[in-house]
Design a protein around this motif. Sequence first.
Motif, short mmCIF file in Angstrom:
data_model
loop_
_atom_site.label_atom_id
_atom_site.label_comp_id
_atom_site.label_asym_id
_atom_site.label_seq_id
_atom_site.Cartn_x
_atom_site.Cartn_y
_atom_site.Cartn_z
N ASP A 210 0.83 -1.21 0.00
CA ASP A 210 0.00 0.00 0.00
C ASP A 210 0.86 1.25 0.00
O ASP A 210 0.52 2.26 -0.63
CB ASP A 210 -0.99 0.00 1.18
CG ASP A 210 -0.32 -0.22 2.53
OD1 ASP A 210 0.85 -0.66 2.56
OD2 ASP A 210 -0.98 0.02 3.56
N TYR B 34 2.09 2.19 -3.51
CA TYR B 34 1.09 2.89 -4.34
C TYR B 34 0.53 4.13 -3.64
O TYR B 34 -0.55 4.62 -4.00
CB TYR B 34 -0.03 1.94 -4.72
CG TYR B 34 0.40 0.93 -5.75
CD1 TYR B 34 0.67 1.32 -7.06
CD2 TYR B 34 0.57 -0.41 -5.42
CE1 TYR B 34 1.09 0.40 -8.02
CE2 TYR B 34 1.00 -1.34 -6.37
CZ TYR B 34 1.25 -0.92 -7.67
OH TYR B 34 1.68 -1.83 -8.62
N TYR C 6 -0.79 4.65 -0.83
CA TYR C 6 -2.04 4.45 -0.07
C TYR C 6 -3.26 4.96 -0.84
O TYR C 6 -4.23 5.45 -0.25
CB TYR C 6 -1.96 5.13 1.30
CG TYR C 6 -0.75 4.74 2.12
CD1 TYR C 6 -0.71 3.54 2.80
CD2 TYR C 6 0.36 5.60 2.21
CE1 TYR C 6 0.41 3.18 3.55
CE2 TYR C 6 1.48 5.25 2.95
CZ TYR C 6 1.50 4.03 3.62
OH TYR C 6 2.61 3.67 4.35
N TYR D 37 -6.51 -5.25 -0.10
CA TYR D 37 -5.27 -5.74 -0.71
C TYR D 37 -5.49 -6.12 -2.17
O TYR D 37 -4.64 -5.86 -3.03
CB TYR D 37 -4.70 -6.93 0.07
CG TYR D 37 -3.65 -7.66 -0.73
CD1 TYR D 37 -2.42 -7.06 -1.01
CD2 TYR D 37 -3.90 -8.94 -1.25
CE1 TYR D 37 -1.46 -7.71 -1.77
CE2 TYR D 37 -2.95 -9.59 -2.01
CZ TYR D 37 -1.73 -8.98 -2.27
OH TYR D 37 -0.79 -9.62 -3.03
N SER E 265 -7.31 -4.82 -4.32
CA SER E 265 -7.26 -3.62 -5.17
C SER E 265 -5.82 -3.28 -5.53
O SER E 265 -5.51 -2.92 -6.68
CB SER E 265 -7.91 -2.43 -4.45
OG SER E 265 -9.28 -2.69 -4.19
N TYR E 266 -4.93 -3.39 -4.52
CA TYR E 266 -3.51 -3.14 -4.79
C TYR E 266 -2.91 -4.26 -5.63
O TYR E 266 -2.06 -4.02 -6.50
CB TYR E 266 -2.75 -3.01 -3.47
CG TYR E 266 -3.03 -1.72 -2.74
CD1 TYR E 266 -2.65 -0.50 -3.28
CD2 TYR E 266 -3.66 -1.71 -1.50
CE1 TYR E 266 -2.90 0.69 -2.62
CE2 TYR E 266 -3.92 -0.53 -0.83
CZ TYR E 266 -3.53 0.67 -1.40
OH TYR E 266 -3.79 1.85 -0.74
#
Length: 365
Positions: free
Chosen positions: A234, A237, A239, A322, A324-325
């Motif tokens: 995270d 990226y 966050y 997670y 999404s990341y």
Amino acid sequence: MYDYLIVGSGLFGSIFAYEAGKKGKQCLVVEKRDHIGGNIYTKEVEGIQVHQYGAHIFHTSNREVWEYVQQFAEFNRYTNSPVANYKGEIYNLPFNMNTFNKLWGVVTPAEAKAKIEEQAAAYRTEHPANLEEQALNLVGKDIYEKLIKGYTEKQWGHRATELPPEIIKRLPVRYIYDNNYFNDIYQGIPIGGYTAMIEKMLAKAEVRLGVDYLEHKDELDALAEKIVYTGPIDAYYGYQFGELEYRSVSFETEVLDQPNYQGNAVVNYTEYEVPYTRIIEHKHFEFGTQDKTVISREYPAAWKKGDEPYYPVNNEKNNMLYHSYEKLAKEEKKVIFGGRLGTYKYMDMHHVVAEALRVTKEELI
């Protein structure tokens, strides 16, 4: 130009650097801390290898993994046999016949099983709504109150009635007189500590300590064809979808002018009123006979930005975040994410080794 920029000198990054070096690749390893090894870093104090970031006991049933790490260190015969201290009462972990004999005076497995079933039946709930109900369902009042409740509440930072039942899907109950915590075939600790092992893995790489990759990302990325990133995904990226949740730990370490403080490497303190979860006495990992000893108290803490993240909190909410990341990570052509923080998974050391070997085999064809 380097072939690979490796962010983090923990087990995953160091194995990648070693395997890439064998293939003739040029690797630059950048490490935020002032030492190599990540959380398995050990430092010699009074002739004792001190596990600076908590106890790390290598165990596995994977022969390939065990033989792989043997290249870098000779491992001793240490067997993890922790004990629990509840208000001065000492119990063996994991729950086994020695534990049950101390609790109830039972001698045979049949007597122990009957006692547990009797206690669990008194609290039976068809659909446990929280961790406390789930644990009582499984083992009853005595084991829960003395050996689970306080420790778990300290570890997670919430009362057991506020925690989801899924955290304890089952509890290891052994009806044998065996204090060995792990069931794995291979177990031990590298003689001379983990740092010496990591040094051998990084022998062919260039290592820069005290470098915060995310603060110098563009400059560092330009130095390499590809990046191996083992920090929090995270954070990588920015966050952008929000912060993933972690648990952190703080350590209080002291040198004592006595040869033996607690008689065991690991003693868990299971009552809630004692603020730390356990005390590690490091010399017992290597059967030390030094005149002094070194102990570390471990205090679990909620994580916030700037703290060291130790344990991913893999509940439904965080796992969805997670993913999404992870979708972004899968689209990366130049970046490989690895390790506990890079993949947001709780992994023991042998899992990290296996994963690092899998990734390097795919990457370094």
